[in-house]
Design a protein around this motif. Structure first.
Motif, PDB file in Angstrom:
ATOM      1  N   LEU A   1       0.826  -1.197   0.000  1.00 28.94           N
ATOM      2  CA  LEU A   1       0.000   0.000   0.000  1.00 28.94           C
ATOM      3  C   LEU A   1       0.871   1.263   0.000  1.00 28.94           C
ATOM      4  N   LEU A   2       1.937   1.252   0.790  1.00 24.65           N
ATOM      5  CA  LEU A   2       2.822   2.430   0.855  1.00 24.65           C
ATOM      6  C   LEU A   2       3.579   2.624  -0.458  1.00 24.65           C
ATOM      7  N   ALA A   3       3.829   1.544  -1.195  1.00 26.38           N
ATOM      8  CA  ALA A   3       4.500   1.685  -2.498  1.00 26.38           C
ATOM      9  C   ALA A   3       3.612   2.489  -3.445  1.00 26.38           C
ATOM     10  N   ILE A   4       2.300   2.207  -3.421  1.00 22.74           N
ATOM     11  CA  ILE A   4       1.371   2.982  -4.260  1.00 22.74           C
ATOM     12  C   ILE A   4       1.261   4.410  -3.725  1.00 22.74           C
ATOM     13  N   GLU A   5       1.068   4.528  -2.422  1.00 23.93           N
ATOM     14  CA  GLU A   5       0.870   5.843  -1.791  1.00 23.93           C
ATOM     15  C   GLU A   5       2.018   6.797  -2.116  1.00 23.93           C
ATOM     16  N   THR A   6       3.259   6.296  -1.992  1.00 22.71           N
ATOM     17  CA  THR A   6       4.409   7.184  -2.211  1.00 22.71           C
ATOM     18  C   THR A   6       4.616   7.459  -3.698  1.00 22.71           C
ATOM     19  N   ALA A   7       4.109   6.568  -4.565  1.00 21.22           N
ATOM     20  CA  ALA A   7       4.216   6.821  -6.002  1.00 21.22           C
ATOM     21  C   ALA A   7       3.217   7.876  -6.458  1.00 21.22           C
ATOM     22  N   ILE A  26      -9.739   4.449   2.444  1.00 22.18           N
ATOM     23  CA  ILE A  26      -9.870   4.450   3.908  1.00 22.18           C
ATOM     24  C   ILE A  26     -10.956   5.468   4.247  1.00 22.18           C
ATOM     25  N   ALA A  27     -11.888   5.057   5.080  1.00 22.53           N
ATOM     26  CA  ALA A  27     -12.958   5.982   5.477  1.00 22.53           C
ATOM     27  C   ALA A  27     -13.277   5.797   6.956  1.00 22.53           C
ATOM     28  N   MET A  28     -13.588   6.925   7.587  1.00 24.57           N
ATOM     29  CA  MET A  28     -13.862   6.941   9.031  1.00 24.57           C
ATOM     30  C   MET A  28     -15.372   6.997   9.254  1.00 24.57           C
ATOM     31  N   PRO A  29     -15.948   5.956   9.844  1.00 27.24           N
ATOM     32  CA  PRO A  29     -17.380   6.010  10.146  1.00 27.24           C
ATOM     33  C   PRO A  29     -17.646   6.976  11.305  1.00 27.24           C
ATOM     34  N   GLY A  30     -18.737   7.727  11.191  1.00 28.50           N
ATOM     35  CA  GLY A  30     -19.158   8.604  12.281  1.00 28.50           C
ATOM     36  C   GLY A  30     -20.628   8.359  12.556  1.00 28.50           C
ATOM     37  N   VAL A  31     -21.261   9.280  13.274  1.00 25.15           N
ATOM     38  CA  VAL A  31     -22.684   9.113  13.575  1.00 25.15           C
ATOM     39  C   VAL A  31     -23.477   9.455  12.315  1.00 25.15           C
ATOM     40  N   GLN A  32     -24.052   8.439  11.692  1.00 23.72           N
ATOM     41  CA  GLN A  32     -24.849   8.580  10.467  1.00 23.72           C
ATOM     42  C   GLN A  32     -24.089   9.259   9.342  1.00 23.72           C
ATOM     43  N   GLU A  33     -22.742   9.160   9.393  1.00 24.50           N
ATOM     44  CA  GLU A  33     -21.970   9.707   8.281  1.00 24.50           C
ATOM     45  C   GLU A  33     -20.685   8.917   8.112  1.00 24.50           C
ATOM     46  N   LEU A  34     -20.073   9.098   6.965  1.00 18.41           N
ATOM     47  CA  LEU A  34     -18.825   8.430   6.640  1.00 18.41           C
ATOM     48  C   LEU A  34     -17.907   9.492   6.054  1.00 18.41           C
ATOM     49  N   HIS A  35     -16.648   9.485   6.505  1.00 25.32           N
ATOM     50  CA  HIS A  35     -15.702  10.515   6.066  1.00 25.32           C
ATOM     51  C   HIS A  35     -14.592   9.826   5.281  1.00 25.32           C
ATOM     52  N   LEU A  36     -14.536  10.099   3.975  1.00 26.31           N
ATOM     53  CA  LEU A  36     -13.508   9.502   3.117  1.00 26.31           C
ATOM     54  C   LEU A  36     -12.169  10.198   3.373  1.00 26.31           C
ATOM     55  N   LEU A  37     -11.180   9.418   3.809  1.00 29.28           N
ATOM     56  CA  LEU A  37      -9.878   9.999   4.153  1.00 29.28           C
ATOM     57  C   LEU A  37      -8.842   9.767   3.068  1.00 29.28           C
ATOM     58  N   ASN A  38      -8.979   8.681   2.321  1.00 29.64           N
ATOM     59  CA  ASN A  38      -7.957   8.354   1.324  1.00 29.64           C
ATOM     60  C   ASN A  38      -8.596   7.495   0.236  1.00 29.64           C
ATOM     61  N   LEU A  39      -8.514   7.964  -0.998  1.00 30.66           N
ATOM     62  CA  LEU A  39      -8.988   7.191  -2.159  1.00 30.66           C
ATOM     63  C   LEU A  39      -7.883   7.256  -3.200  1.00 30.66           C
ATOM     64  N   THR A  40      -7.297   6.121  -3.504  1.00 29.47           N
ATOM     65  CA  THR A  40      -6.108   6.125  -4.360  1.00 29.47           C
ATOM     66  C   THR A  40      -6.166   4.978  -5.356  1.00 29.47           C
ATOM     67  N   GLN A  91     -25.742   8.492   6.324  1.00 30.15           N
ATOM     68  CA  GLN A  91     -26.651   9.224   5.431  1.00 30.15           C
ATOM     69  C   GLN A  91     -25.897  10.234   4.580  1.00 30.15           C
ATOM     70  N   ARG A  92     -24.609  10.391   4.867  1.00 33.04           N
ATOM     71  CA  ARG A  92     -23.839  11.390   4.122  1.00 33.04           C
ATOM     72  C   ARG A  92     -22.382  10.951   4.081  1.00 33.04           C
ATOM     73  N   LEU A  93     -21.760  11.179   2.922  1.00 37.54           N
ATOM     74  CA  LEU A  93     -20.335  10.903   2.737  1.00 37.54           C
ATOM     75  C   LEU A  93     -19.617  12.240   2.576  1.00 37.54           C
ATOM     76  N   TRP A  94     -18.578  12.429   3.390  1.00 35.38           N
ATOM     77  CA  TRP A  94     -17.804  13.672   3.378  1.00 35.38           C
ATOM     78  C   TRP A  94     -16.401  13.397   2.863  1.00 35.38           C
ATOM     79  N   LEU A  95     -15.771  14.401   2.294  1.00 33.81           N
ATOM     80  CA  LEU A  95     -14.355  14.281   1.936  1.00 33.81           C
ATOM     81  C   LEU A  95     -13.736  15.668   1.815  1.00 33.81           C
ATOM     82  N   GLU A  96     -12.406  15.691   1.877  1.00 38.47           N
ATOM     83  CA  GLU A  96     -11.645  16.900   1.542  1.00 38.47           C
ATOM     84  C   GLU A  96     -10.780  16.588   0.332  1.00 38.47           C
ATOM     85  N   VAL A  97     -10.552  17.587  -0.500  1.00 42.29           N
ATOM     86  CA  VAL A  97      -9.694  17.407  -1.674  1.00 42.29           C
ATOM     87  C   VAL A  97      -8.914  18.714  -1.880  1.00 42.29           C
TER      88      VAL A  97
END
Ligand code: COA
Length: 160
Positions: free
Chosen positions: A19-25, A61-75, A103-109
């Motif tokens: 996974l880190l080989a892809i991440e660092t590339a 990688i996504a962090m579940p929260g209360v009725q929401e999901l937070h996308l942290l890494n999509l590669t 009920q909602r998916l969040w992300l930062e970009v």
């Protein structure tokens, strides 16, 4: 439409070298091994995606929260990009998030990451604000994040 025969499995600690080989590339400011270890220990949703031959092409990688999901890494690995995998990975994430009651998916970009923003917008995400200086950037500077959100689950509107 992504290629046929793809599947996903949970990320485990033994996967981190690959996974880190892809991440660092892919990223000029990659996540560290510790970031991934912390995410796994915290029980975040962590999926690796493999093609029909069992080769990795991406992870999320996504962090579940209360009725929401937070996308942290999509590669997606560079040689596998632009084949519909990103969209297919979002499809699976939305399904899994909805099954968890989100009920909602969040992300930062990054504001400079126009390609990822285009994918998210086409997918139906809407910009809801910005976080100033959220990301590290060149010469010890910082870069703003665009915050985006998508309704999922029972309250989702049909996606375009
Ligand atoms: C952003 C990212 C996840 C998108 O993944 P991807 O697999 O390349 O995305 P998709 O293939 O689903 O969609 C991207 C493009 O491929 C096109 N596409 C989809 N299926 C296709 C196919 N079968 N043949 C050709 N093109 C196709 C899409 O229309 C889209 O076109 P566009 O970019 O010209 O508008 C990937 O580029 C990536 O990992 N980038 C680096 C890391 C990153 O920025 N992550 C996001 C951080 S917020």
């Amino acid at each position: 439409m992504a290629e046929g025969g793809v599947r996903s499995e949970p990320v485990v600690l033994a996967d981190l070298d690959m996974l880190l080989a892809i991440e660092t590339a892919v990223y000029p400011f990659p996540w560290s091994r510790g970031n991934f270890v912390d995410s796994l220990h915290a029980g975040y949703l962590a999926r690796k995606h493999l093609d029909a031959a069992g080769r990795w092409f991406g992870y999320c990688i996504a962090m579940p929260g209360v009725q929401e999901l937070h996308l942290l890494n999509l590669t997606v690995a560079p040689e596998h990009q632009h084949r519909g995998h990103g969209r297919a990975m979002l499809d699976e994430l939305v399904r899994r998030g909805a099954a968890l009651g989100a009920q909602r998916l969040w992300l930062e970009v990054r504001v400079s990451n126009e390609r990822a923003q285009a994918l998210y917008r086409r997918y139906g995400f809407r910009e809801v604000g910005q976080r100033r200086g959220y990301y590290p950037a060149g010469a010890a500077g910082r870069e703003n994040a665009i915050v985006m959100s998508l309704p999922i689950g029972a309250h989702a509107e049909p996606q375009p």
